[in-house]
Design an enzyme around this catalytic site. Structure first.
Site, PDB file in Angstrom:
ATOM      1  N   TYR A 147      62.738  24.816 -18.762  1.00  0.00           N
ATOM      2  CA  TYR A 147      62.835  23.438 -19.241  1.00  0.00           C
ATOM      3  C   TYR A 147      61.558  23.028 -19.959  1.00  0.00           C
ATOM      4  CZ  TYR A 147      63.104  18.397 -19.432  1.00  0.00           C
ATOM      5  OH  TYR A 147      63.106  17.105 -19.888  1.00  0.00           O
ATOM      6  N   GLN A 178      64.119  15.965 -23.921  1.00  0.00           N
ATOM      7  CA  GLN A 178      64.385  14.551 -23.684  1.00  0.00           C
ATOM      8  C   GLN A 178      64.891  13.872 -24.961  1.00  0.00           C
ATOM      9  OE1 GLN A 178      61.404  12.248 -21.458  1.00  0.00           O
ATOM     10  NE2 GLN A 178      61.467  10.724 -23.084  1.00  0.00           N
ATOM     11  N   LYS A 200      68.854  13.144 -26.385  1.00  0.00           N
ATOM     12  CA  LYS A 200      69.673  11.947 -26.148  1.00  0.00           C
ATOM     13  C   LYS A 200      69.598  10.988 -27.335  1.00  0.00           C
ATOM     14  CE  LYS A 200      68.645  11.931 -21.165  1.00  0.00           C
ATOM     15  NZ  LYS A 200      67.999  11.142 -20.101  1.00  0.00           N
ATOM     16  N   ASN A 203      66.001  18.590 -13.325  1.00  0.00           N
ATOM     17  CA  ASN A 203      66.446  19.437 -14.433  1.00  0.00           C
ATOM     18  C   ASN A 203      67.949  19.672 -14.390  1.00  0.00           C
ATOM     19  OD1 ASN A 203      63.734  19.557 -14.890  1.00  0.00           O
ATOM     20  ND2 ASN A 203      63.545  21.774 -14.842  1.00  0.00           N
ATOM     21  N   THR A 258      90.542  19.929 -60.569  1.00  0.00           N
ATOM     22  CA  THR A 258      89.529  20.943 -60.262  1.00  0.00           C
ATOM     23  C   THR A 258      88.375  20.700 -61.230  1.00  0.00           C
ATOM     24  OG1 THR A 258      90.445  22.596 -61.796  1.00  0.00           O
ATOM     25  CG2 THR A 258      91.261  22.635 -59.521  1.00  0.00           C
ATOM     26  N   HIS A 259      87.154  20.831 -60.752  1.00  0.00           N
ATOM     27  CA  HIS A 259      85.961  20.536 -61.566  1.00  0.00           C
ATOM     28  C   HIS A 259      85.971  19.091 -62.073  1.00  0.00           C
ATOM     29  CE1 HIS A 259      85.151  24.911 -61.745  1.00  0.00           C
ATOM     30  NE2 HIS A 259      86.459  25.035 -61.953  1.00  0.00           N
ATOM     31  N   ASN A 291      84.605  -4.057 -54.186  1.00  0.00           N
ATOM     32  CA  ASN A 291      83.846  -2.854 -53.825  1.00  0.00           C
ATOM     33  C   ASN A 291      84.357  -2.214 -52.534  1.00  0.00           C
ATOM     34  OD1 ASN A 291      82.081  -3.248 -56.029  1.00  0.00           O
ATOM     35  ND2 ASN A 291      80.920  -4.745 -54.829  1.00  0.00           N
ATOM     36  N   SER A 347      80.932  -8.937 -55.555  1.00  0.00           N
ATOM     37  CA  SER A 347      79.589  -8.869 -56.127  1.00  0.00           C
ATOM     38  C   SER A 347      78.990 -10.267 -56.186  1.00  0.00           C
ATOM     39  CB  SER A 347      79.660  -8.275 -57.537  1.00  0.00           C
ATOM     40  OG  SER A 347      78.479  -8.549 -58.264  1.00  0.00           O
TER      41      SER A 347
END
Length: 434
Positions: A319, A324, A327, A111, A156-157, A287, A279
């Site tokens: 624990y 586990q 990870k 641990n 803006t917007h 792109n 494309s």
């Protein structure tokens, strides 16, 4: 390979073993050197407090140094029959030293071993992420200064709003990275505490010296309470994921801007053709796949904190094997974030910004606030000036000379404060690596 916890020669059920080990061995390759370094510090301490003899310590340290060298040379291999890296290192010690090798596990548990390994690994990854962020930051600062006088429409917007500049745009993301590294620094300080010696979560009756391992492993301090030390498993990963998500948010937003500015409807920037893709049926297409993938990857990274919350919530102290899975959630995400930083730093120096954008007729109302401010400087109140300019726009009588722009306050088009942003970033970076 017989498991550390096996008390007889009966093999574990194959399906059970496969399920419980999962992908651990794949990720344990990353933890191998940290596990050995932890064992070296632990061995030194055991000899210092008299739990093992100096001679026993020297023999164990010699084998551990050999293993560490093999790891650093890239010739160490995880045994697919091992349960984890901790088991394999101990197995090698026993194979080489017999009963002396068995003493390495005195006063510790898997641990606190895995806690230690993950913390050391995450600290190194924070440094690597910071190094890559620094590289991207320096590119943004350079581009901001290089293009500080090239104007750009601000939105803006998603409606045209006020004049901006490429200097202001690049500089904005540079300063965003400053805050993102501040987050990484805060997380580093929290992770940088030694859990070794907490054993299975309740300490040990052996008279170990945790100050010794803290010093030898380079931690700034320790997690003092052994129960809390175990509680940092999952918490450390979750906090780093939050810092990573913050950084990913900056990179994803930048990538979105690039995609937008590259489109023919905006047409503010371009890249050499080798940085775009075509494309299969439309020969005119260029792109921005690099930036679209950065955006997508960064969106995934921003989901990490929620994934850790779901994994670690509603668990009592102590624990649990659930941990586990941290990870396989975090380690690939670290790789992905670093790859995003690397490709951005590789691509961005090739950006081509376009001059004279605001000369297009459709951007003339960007200067409405400038016109209002002129009126105010000439004695009008802001509200009266607002109404007057608004009426000029309604009556199609509005006009403004671009050359009249005069922004001087800190952080404006004419005063980007790049030197101050760079100073703060470098100061923080030096603290992080200190």
């Amino acid at each position: 390979m017989k498991k550390i916890w096996q008390k007889d020669d009966n093999a574990t059920n194959i399906l059970v073993n496969k399920f419980t080990v999962g992908k651990d061995l794949d990720f344990d390759e990353r933890l191998a050197k940290y596990d050995v370094k932890g064992s070296i510090a632990h061995c030194i301490m055991l000899a210092e407090v008299g739990i093992i003899t100096k001679e026993e310590s020297e023999k164990i340290l010699f084998v551990l140094a050999t293993i560490l060298q093999d790891i650093e040379d890239g010739i160490f291999e995880i045994d697919k029959n091992a349960e984890d890296i901790h088991s394999q290192v101990e197995s090698i010690l026993i194979e080489k030293l017999g009963d002396i090798g068995k003493k390495i596990h005195t006063a510790r548990s898997r641990n606190d071993q895995v806690l230690l390994d993950i913390k050391l690994y995450l600290l190194d990854e924070i440094r690597e992420i910071t190094t890559l962020t620094d590289e991207f930051f320096q590119i943004l600062i350079k581009l901001a200064d290089q293009h500080k006088n090239v104007l750009l429409p601000g939105y803006t917007h998603l409606q045209i709003a006020m004049p901006s500049s490429f200097g202001l745009w690049f500089g904005a993301y540079a300063e965003a990275l400053l805050d993102d590294v501040e987050m990484l620094y805060s997380v580093k300080n929290i992770i940088n505490k030694n859990p070794l010696g907490s054993a299975a979560g309740y300490g040990s009756s052996f008279p170990i010296d945790r100050e010794s391992t803290t010093y030898n492993l380079g931690f700034q301090s320790m997690n003092y309470n052994s129960v809390y030390a175990q509680m940092t498993r999952g918490k450390s990963e979750k906090m780093l994921s939050m810092a990573m998500a913050t950084l990913a948010g900056t990179l994803g937003k930048f990538a979105y801007d690039v995609c937008l500015y590259l489109s023919q409807n905006f047409d503010f920037i371009s890249f050499p053709k080798e940085f775009t893709t075509g494309s299969s049926i439309m020969p005119h297409k260029k792109n921005p796949d690099i930036f679209e993938l950065v955006r997508a990857r960064c969106n995934r990274i921003q989901s990490l904190p929620n994934e850790f919350i779901l994994l670690t919530n509603n668990l009592p102290s102590g624990y649990h094997r659930d941990m586990q899975l941290t990870k396989e959630i975090l380690f690939p995400a670290i790789d992905s974030l670093k790859e995003c930083l690397e490709i951005l730093s590789y691509t961005l120096p090739n950006i081509q910004v376009k001059d004279g954008i605001l000369e297009d007729e459709k951007y003339k109302y960007l200067f409405s606030v400038e016109k209002i401010n002129e009126e105010v400087k000439n004695g009008s109140s802001f509200r009266d000036a607002y109404v007057k300019v608004g009426q000029e726009i309604e009556n199609n009588e509005f006009d403004f000379e671009i050359g009249n722009l005069n922004h001087t306050h800190q952080g404006s088009i004419g005063n980007l404060c790049l030197d101050k942003i760079e100073y703060q970033f470098n100061k923080l970076k030096n603290k992080l690596f200190g």
